[in-house]
Design an enzyme around this catalytic site. Sequence first.
Site, mmCIF file in Angstrom:
data_model
loop_
_atom_site.group_PDB
_atom_site.id
_atom_site.type_symbol
_atom_site.label_atom_id
_atom_site.label_comp_id
_atom_site.label_asym_id
_atom_site.label_seq_id
_atom_site.Cartn_x
_atom_site.Cartn_y
_atom_site.Cartn_z
ATOM 1 C CE1 TYR A 96 37.238 -6.532 -20.412
ATOM 2 C CE2 TYR A 96 37.902 -6.919 -18.131
ATOM 3 C CZ TYR A 96 37.565 -7.402 -19.383
ATOM 4 O OH TYR A 96 37.569 -8.757 -19.612
ATOM 5 C CG ASP A 133 34.972 6.948 -17.411
ATOM 6 O OD1 ASP A 133 36.097 7.457 -17.238
ATOM 7 O OD2 ASP A 133 34.772 5.724 -17.419
ATOM 8 C CG ASP A 190 37.218 13.281 -10.302
ATOM 9 O OD1 ASP A 190 36.782 12.285 -9.690
ATOM 10 O OD2 ASP A 190 38.355 13.761 -10.109
ATOM 11 C CB SER A 224 36.964 -6.815 -5.591
ATOM 12 O OG SER A 224 38.046 -7.679 -5.832
ATOM 13 C CB THR A 264 40.379 -8.098 -3.536
ATOM 14 O OG1 THR A 264 41.624 -7.902 -2.909
ATOM 15 C CG2 THR A 264 39.541 -6.863 -3.322
ATOM 16 C CE1 TYR A 323 40.328 -1.764 -6.666
ATOM 17 C CE2 TYR A 323 40.973 -4.015 -6.143
ATOM 18 C CZ TYR A 323 40.106 -3.123 -6.744
ATOM 19 O OH TYR A 323 38.990 -3.603 -7.399
ATOM 20 C CE LYS A 354 36.587 -1.780 -5.872
ATOM 21 N NZ LYS A 354 35.640 -0.888 -6.529
ATOM 22 C CG ASN A 367 44.364 -7.719 -14.235
ATOM 23 O OD1 ASN A 367 44.024 -6.562 -14.425
ATOM 24 N ND2 ASN A 367 44.297 -8.271 -13.056
ATOM 25 C CG LEU A 368 46.885 -14.941 -16.745
ATOM 26 C CD1 LEU A 368 48.400 -15.106 -16.846
ATOM 27 C CD2 LEU A 368 46.275 -16.156 -16.035
ATOM 28 C CG ASP A 409 49.720 -13.206 -7.008
ATOM 29 O OD1 ASP A 409 49.015 -12.173 -7.019
ATOM 30 O OD2 ASP A 409 50.301 -13.654 -8.013
HETATM 31 P P1 NAD Z 1 38.561 0.293 -15.618
HETATM 32 O O1 NAD Z 1 39.719 1.073 -15.098
HETATM 33 O O2 NAD Z 1 38.624 -0.264 -16.975
HETATM 34 O O3 NAD Z 1 37.234 1.177 -15.509
HETATM 35 C C1 NAD Z 1 37.046 2.129 -14.504
HETATM 36 C C2 NAD Z 1 36.545 3.401 -15.180
HETATM 37 O O4 NAD Z 1 36.310 4.399 -14.174
HETATM 38 C C3 NAD Z 1 37.568 3.990 -16.156
HETATM 39 O O5 NAD Z 1 36.921 4.319 -17.366
HETATM 40 C C4 NAD Z 1 38.080 5.253 -15.442
HETATM 41 O O6 NAD Z 1 38.408 6.271 -16.370
HETATM 42 C C5 NAD Z 1 36.889 5.612 -14.591
HETATM 43 N N1 NAD Z 1 37.206 6.352 -13.364
HETATM 44 C C6 NAD Z 1 38.141 6.068 -12.414
HETATM 45 N N2 NAD Z 1 38.096 6.987 -11.452
HETATM 46 C C7 NAD Z 1 37.128 7.877 -11.782
HETATM 47 C C8 NAD Z 1 36.612 9.049 -11.186
HETATM 48 N N3 NAD Z 1 37.090 9.531 -10.035
HETATM 49 N N4 NAD Z 1 35.606 9.708 -11.808
HETATM 50 C C9 NAD Z 1 35.088 9.250 -12.968
HETATM 51 N N5 NAD Z 1 35.549 8.157 -13.595
HETATM 52 C C10 NAD Z 1 36.552 7.477 -12.995
HETATM 53 O O7 NAD Z 1 38.260 -0.859 -14.535
HETATM 54 P P2 NAD Z 1 37.288 -2.109 -14.628
HETATM 55 O O8 NAD Z 1 38.109 -3.329 -14.708
HETATM 56 O O9 NAD Z 1 36.232 -1.873 -15.624
HETATM 57 O O10 NAD Z 1 36.675 -2.070 -13.156
HETATM 58 C C11 NAD Z 1 35.435 -1.460 -12.870
HETATM 59 C C12 NAD Z 1 35.133 -1.599 -11.385
HETATM 60 O O11 NAD Z 1 35.124 -2.975 -11.032
HETATM 61 C C13 NAD Z 1 36.145 -0.925 -10.468
HETATM 62 O O12 NAD Z 1 35.442 -0.393 -9.370
HETATM 63 C C14 NAD Z 1 37.029 -2.070 -10.030
HETATM 64 O O13 NAD Z 1 37.617 -1.815 -8.788
HETATM 65 C C15 NAD Z 1 36.013 -3.195 -9.930
HETATM 66 N N6 NAD Z 1 36.597 -4.538 -10.070
HETATM 67 C C16 NAD Z 1 37.376 -4.839 -11.160
HETATM 68 C C17 NAD Z 1 37.936 -6.101 -11.284
HETATM 69 C C18 NAD Z 1 38.854 -6.436 -12.436
HETATM 70 O O14 NAD Z 1 39.627 -7.394 -12.307
HETATM 71 N N7 NAD Z 1 38.803 -5.730 -13.561
HETATM 72 C C19 NAD Z 1 37.662 -7.070 -10.310
HETATM 73 C C20 NAD Z 1 36.848 -6.743 -9.227
HETATM 74 C C21 NAD Z 1 36.320 -5.469 -9.114
HETATM 75 C C1 WQD Z 2 45.636 -13.968 -12.005
HETATM 76 C C2 WQD Z 2 46.644 -15.101 -11.837
HETATM 77 C C3 WQD Z 2 48.785 -14.389 -11.004
HETATM 78 C C4 WQD Z 2 49.981 -12.046 -14.457
HETATM 79 C C5 WQD Z 2 43.472 -9.020 -9.386
HETATM 80 C C6 WQD Z 2 43.210 -8.215 -8.143
HETATM 81 C C7 WQD Z 2 41.843 -8.524 -7.601
HETATM 82 C C8 WQD Z 2 40.783 -8.352 -8.690
HETATM 83 C C9 WQD Z 2 41.128 -9.123 -9.910
HETATM 84 C C10 WQD Z 2 39.940 -6.116 -8.629
HETATM 85 C C11 WQD Z 2 47.445 -14.985 -10.534
HETATM 86 C C12 WQD Z 2 48.909 -14.967 -12.399
HETATM 87 C C13 WQD Z 2 49.271 -12.853 -13.580
HETATM 88 C C14 WQD Z 2 51.155 -12.566 -15.069
HETATM 89 C C15 WQD Z 2 50.809 -14.647 -13.909
HETATM 90 N N1 WQD Z 2 40.680 -6.999 -9.108
HETATM 91 N N2 WQD Z 2 49.678 -14.127 -13.310
HETATM 92 N N3 WQD Z 2 51.511 -13.843 -14.771
HETATM 93 O O1 WQD Z 2 45.800 -11.081 -8.910
HETATM 94 O O2 WQD Z 2 43.906 -12.759 -9.146
HETATM 95 O O3 WQD Z 2 43.399 -10.379 -9.032
HETATM 96 O O4 WQD Z 2 42.452 -8.753 -10.344
HETATM 97 O O5 WQD Z 2 39.245 -6.130 -7.670
HETATM 98 O O6 WQD Z 2 41.613 -7.658 -6.538
HETATM 99 O O7 WQD Z 2 44.181 -8.545 -7.165
HETATM 100 O O8 WQD Z 2 44.456 -11.238 -11.069
HETATM 101 O O9 WQD Z 2 44.976 -11.327 -13.466
HETATM 102 O O10 WQD Z 2 46.651 -10.267 -11.888
HETATM 103 O O11 WQD Z 2 46.319 -12.729 -11.823
HETATM 104 O O12 WQD Z 2 51.194 -15.789 -13.667
HETATM 105 O O13 WQD Z 2 51.852 -11.881 -15.815
HETATM 106 O O14 WQD Z 2 47.592 -15.036 -12.902
HETATM 107 O O15 WQD Z 2 49.879 -14.752 -10.212
HETATM 108 O O16 WQD Z 2 47.662 -16.272 -10.046
HETATM 109 P P1 WQD Z 2 44.495 -11.432 -9.462
HETATM 110 P P2 WQD Z 2 45.624 -11.303 -12.128
#
Ligand code: NAD
Ligand code: WQD
Length: 344
Positions: A12, A32, A59, A126, A128, A151, A155, A201-202, A300
């Site tokens: 993403y 990837d 990987d 993150s 988080t 998770y 981080k 996610n929301l 949460d």
């Molecule tokens: P995503 O799952 O869409 O993308 C991650 C990609 O990495 C995927 O394409 C997956 O196939 C690949 N991948 C996973 N493990 C692998 C491995 N061992 N080798 C090669 N490829 C691998 O996730 P995203 O939302 O794009 O998140 C990207 C990064 O950002 C992650 O590190 C995630 O922890 C971090 N992050 C995401 C969010 C969020 O809410 N989406 C928030 C904070 C941090």
């Molecule tokens: C957002 C808000 C839910 C779904 C997560 C990870 C965090 C980071 C980002 C990677 C919250 C509410 C959600 C639903 C709802 N990722 N909600 N109904 O939990 O803030 O963060 O993603 O690092 O580490 O924990 O994101 O999108 O799940 O939730 O009411 O069906 O929406 O309770 O308040 P979150 P989220």
Amino acid sequence: MEKIIVTGGIGYIGSHTVVEFQSAGFEVVIVDNLSNSDIKVLDGIKNITGKKPIFYKADVSDIHEIEEVFSKNKDAVAIVHFAAFKAVGESVQKPLMYYQNNIQGIINILSQMQKNGISNLVFSSSCTVYGQAKSLPVTEDSPILKAESPYGNTKKISEEIISDTLKSDDKLNVISLRYFNPIGAHHTAEIGELPIGIPNNLLPFLTQTAIGIREKLSVFGNDYNTHDGTAIRDYINVVDLAKAHVVSIQRLLEKKNLTNYEVFNIGTGKGTSVMEIVKTFEAVSGEKLNYQIAKRREGDIEQIWADTSKANEILGWKAQESLENTIKSAWEWEKRLAQRKVNK
Ligand code: NAD
Ligand code: WQD
């Protein structure tokens, strides 16, 4: 053309970032293993930029696979490391799988950078790591709390591994970006979030409900100590987030006033409640959303949003897109996915 290796570049955030790097004139090599993504994303990227990135299915947690990629790309100037598992609930069920993938991944990347003389890394961290901060908004100096999930712990530990490695190696430079809640899709609707299974996610759950894939959105809790009782987050547009990686790499390459380890919050600086997201979605889409108030989701936090002044001042980066346009882009993307299914 300077070459960047992007791990997790089919995912993403990674796919949106690849587009921004290509548009800024970089050559992109994606690594990837497609564990949480679809190879068709490469076509979406090409439809936007006109260029298909080089792609390795490998990987990052497998040292042999990753060694081969690095040996063929020693001329890369930097790495952006997205590849990781990211589902909080799944990490509670399968902690070892998360530690193995996410921790072995960052160890392999750092060791391959040392081995091949590549000095620059941007790491996906993150918000988080802050847990439920006592004082809001959070700055980069806010306390790092005990992680709520395996998770989150990956981080926190990854940031520690980076920091310890840098103390022993003054050739490496790393920027960790602590993302808040990324949402939305590219404005062309060529790429966006592709959740596998039921989204946690929301935003994806909300748009899947509106399109009819899910019956009802549960709003988790309306008894929080917030203005409308629902939880508050800092929702950042995914393209704005992607651009933060480009300016981070530019900073690493320029090296002007750079310290070898820097951390930045990447958010909008504004908190939005779940009900405000629901209402904004209804306003921009013209759709009535089927939702119900449900009990709080375990684990949460109540509220968090970022102080982004460090990124504003040092990276010269600021979130640009409005919440309305961002939610609209997520909806356009969901409709595009539905269209593709009809045409299949
Ligand atoms: P995503 O799952 O869409 O993308 C991650 C990609 O990495 C995927 O394409 C997956 O196939 C690949 N991948 C996973 N493990 C692998 C491995 N061992 N080798 C090669 N490829 C691998 O996730 P995203 O939302 O794009 O998140 C990207 C990064 O950002 C992650 O590190 C995630 O922890 C971090 N992050 C995401 C969010 C969020 O809410 N989406 C928030 C904070 C941090
Ligand atoms: C957002 C808000 C839910 C779904 C997560 C990870 C965090 C980071 C980002 C990677 C919250 C509410 C959600 C639903 C709802 N990722 N909600 N109904 O939990 O803030 O963060 O993603 O690092 O580490 O924990 O994101 O999108 O799940 O939730 O009411 O069906 O929406 O309770 O308040 P979150 P989220």
